[in-house]
Motif scaffolding. Structure first.
Motif, mmCIF file in Angstrom:
data_model
loop_
_atom_site.group_PDB
_atom_site.id
_atom_site.type_symbol
_atom_site.label_atom_id
_atom_site.label_comp_id
_atom_site.label_asym_id
_atom_site.label_seq_id
_atom_site.Cartn_x
_atom_site.Cartn_y
_atom_site.Cartn_z
ATOM 1 N N ARG A 1 0.273 -1.092 0.215
ATOM 2 C CA ARG A 1 0.461 -0.157 0.307
ATOM 3 C C ARG A 1 1.198 1.667 0.365
ATOM 4 O O ARG A 1 0.615 2.526 -0.575
ATOM 5 C CB ARG A 1 -1.417 0.108 1.530
ATOM 6 N N ASP A 2 1.991 1.166 0.597
ATOM 7 C CA ASP A 2 2.832 2.403 1.099
ATOM 8 C C ASP A 2 4.273 2.636 -0.189
ATOM 9 O O ASP A 2 4.061 3.539 -0.608
ATOM 10 C CB ASP A 2 3.462 2.446 2.410
ATOM 11 N N ASN A 3 4.021 1.416 -1.210
ATOM 12 C CA ASN A 3 4.787 1.811 -2.564
ATOM 13 C C ASN A 3 3.566 2.310 -3.376
ATOM 14 O O ASN A 3 4.332 2.927 -3.957
ATOM 15 C CB ASN A 3 5.180 0.291 -2.522
ATOM 16 N N VAL A 4 2.526 2.081 -3.435
ATOM 17 C CA VAL A 4 1.656 2.572 -4.455
ATOM 18 C C VAL A 4 1.757 3.930 -3.791
ATOM 19 O O VAL A 4 1.190 4.246 -5.025
ATOM 20 C CB VAL A 4 0.404 2.302 -4.186
ATOM 21 N N ALA A 5 1.564 4.107 -2.548
ATOM 22 C CA ALA A 5 1.173 5.252 -1.858
ATOM 23 C C ALA A 5 2.111 6.505 -3.032
ATOM 24 O O ALA A 5 1.957 8.074 -2.187
ATOM 25 C CB ALA A 5 1.065 5.263 -1.254
ATOM 26 N N PHE A 6 3.364 6.198 -2.652
ATOM 27 C CA PHE A 6 4.997 6.908 -2.998
ATOM 28 C C PHE A 6 4.722 8.282 -3.864
ATOM 29 O O PHE A 6 4.585 9.447 -3.446
ATOM 30 C CB PHE A 6 5.429 5.898 -3.633
ATOM 31 N N ALA A 7 3.826 7.788 -5.107
ATOM 32 C CA ALA A 7 3.575 8.621 -5.928
ATOM 33 C C ALA A 7 3.067 9.852 -5.049
ATOM 34 O O ALA A 7 3.323 10.982 -5.402
ATOM 35 C CB ALA A 7 3.130 8.279 -7.161
ATOM 36 N N ARG B 1 1.382 1.166 -8.907
ATOM 37 C CA ARG B 1 2.120 2.520 -8.104
ATOM 38 C C ARG B 1 1.793 3.069 -9.379
ATOM 39 O O ARG B 1 2.077 4.590 -9.151
ATOM 40 C CB ARG B 1 2.852 1.771 -8.052
ATOM 41 N N ALA B 2 2.186 2.949 -11.034
ATOM 42 C CA ALA B 2 2.503 3.849 -11.986
ATOM 43 C C ALA B 2 1.200 4.401 -12.776
ATOM 44 O O ALA B 2 1.014 5.856 -12.600
ATOM 45 C CB ALA B 2 3.125 2.974 -13.120
#
Length: 373
Positions: A95-101, A148-149
């Motif tokens: 979840r936080d990887n996807v939220a990074f952007a 994520r992208a």
């Protein structure tokens, strides 16, 4: 092209030069194919802003990303990038990887995580939200990388060999996942790949680059039927020869031999394509061809045999040299081994003939007629 991608320019890296004019429409998936070192990844890096055009321009979604020496930095380009090695942050959960952007754009942590959760749910990945990258399979990690992208809500989506690091089973899974979700993305998609099946399944149009130059573009069917170079022919698994078409329906091949063809094309320089499965193998010289039998026949010698899924591919030396696909039963029945002298035959109607591409004149698309399988 409002909403699309337009690149027209030159990139130089050391002694290598990439000079391309490429346009990708909104909602269109374009696959970029080419041998190693052709410039495929340089094209993606240029769109992302990691390489700059030495001259020319780049526009995405109606906005100028580069015009001459003036260029937006990478962080100001709304580009979603999916790398073949995923590049997920190992210390963050999915979840936080996807939220990074969103977080990197200044969105508060709670709002970014809510947005990421929504994307994971939309892509059917909600059950992976609390896992760390080390707990994911290759296929799962690649799907998270796509999430994520997309969570960036980009104007263009760039995929760099997205399935190169996956095994066969995961590749099939991710290919289906990409086919579903790329079709729902409204912006242009550029997919770099070396896999012709991946390109055929996912792309609306193919662009082939060799030595920094565009050598062919068209729909998957057009490129598969009319390869413009030896590289494309090998990629598509076709025989390809060049030669001179005379006024009698005969092509004199550059490297020896000739083929009878069924065409009303004007005499001149042509390319000749023939599917390996359309070539028949005989251990004795065939009789004189009749009006409906194979009009092309020539001697050869089996140079190698290779098992390909449900068939065996022969490399046969001769004039012309040819790839031939036969069944395993035919190999046994005919006693085909390396060094065996054989005869090859092919019907004139199976041979695809089209003008040879020249600078400024691409290979024309085939006529609208069914492909003989």
């Amino acid at each position: 092209m409002s909403g699309g991608l337009e690149l027209d320019g030159v990139v130089r890296r050391g002694g290598f030069e990439l000079a391309l004019r490429v346009a990708v429409g909104p909602g269109e998936v374009v696959a970029v194919l080419g041998p190693n070192g052709a410039g495929k990844s340089t094209l993606l890096r240029t769109v992302a802003g990691l390489e700059l055009l030495e001259s020319g321009s780049l526009r995405v979604a109606g906005r100028v990303w580069q015009d001459g020496p003036v260029a937006l930095p990478p962080e100001e380009r709304a580009a979603g990038v999916v790398f073949q090695d995923y590049r997920l942050f190992p210390h963050l959960d999915v979840r936080d990887n996807v939220a990074f952007a969103a977080r990197s754009s200044g969105v508060r942590r709670a709002a970014a995580r809510d947005g990421a959760a929504a994307w994971l749910d939309r892509l059917g990945l909600a059950d992976l939200a609390r896992r760390r990258p080390a707990q994911l399979s290759g296929g799962q990690a690649q799907r998270v990388a796509l999430a994520r992208a997309l969570a960036r809500e980009p104007d263009v989506l760039l995929l760099d060999e997205p399935m190169a690091a996956l095994d066969a089973g995961a590749r099939l899974e991710v290919r289906g996942f990409l086919r579903t979700h790329l079709g729902q993305f409204a912006g242009p998609v550029v997919l770099v790949t070396h896999d012709p099946l991946e390109a055929m399944v996912l792309a609306d149009r193919l662009v082939v680059v060799e030595q920094g130059r565009l050598v062919q573009e068209g729909t998957p069917l057009e490129v598969a039927r009319r390869p413009a170079s030896a590289y494309v022919a090998r990629l598509m698994g076709l025989n390809l020869w060049s030669g001179l078409l005379d006024g009698t329906g005969r092509v004199v091949l550059d490297r020896g031999g000739s083929l009878e063809v069924a065409t009303d094309a004007a005499p001149g320089r042509v390319l000749v394509a023939l599917r390996p499965s359309a070539v028949s193998v005989h251990t004795e010289a065939p009789g004189r061809p009749g009006p409906v039998s194979a009009r092309n026949r020539w001697p050869g010698r089996v140079a190698s045999l290779e098992r390909l899924a449900d068939r065996v591919r022969l490399q046969v030396e001769g004039s012309p040299a040819a790839l031939v696909d036969v069944t395993a039963a035919a190999v046994a029945e005919l006693g085909l081994v390396e060094g065996r002298e054989v005869w090859l035959t092919a019907k004139a109607t199976e041979v695809e003939v089209y003008p040879e591409a020249t600078p400024g004149r691409p290979v024309p698309p085939p006529e609208a007629r069914p492909v003989v399988s």
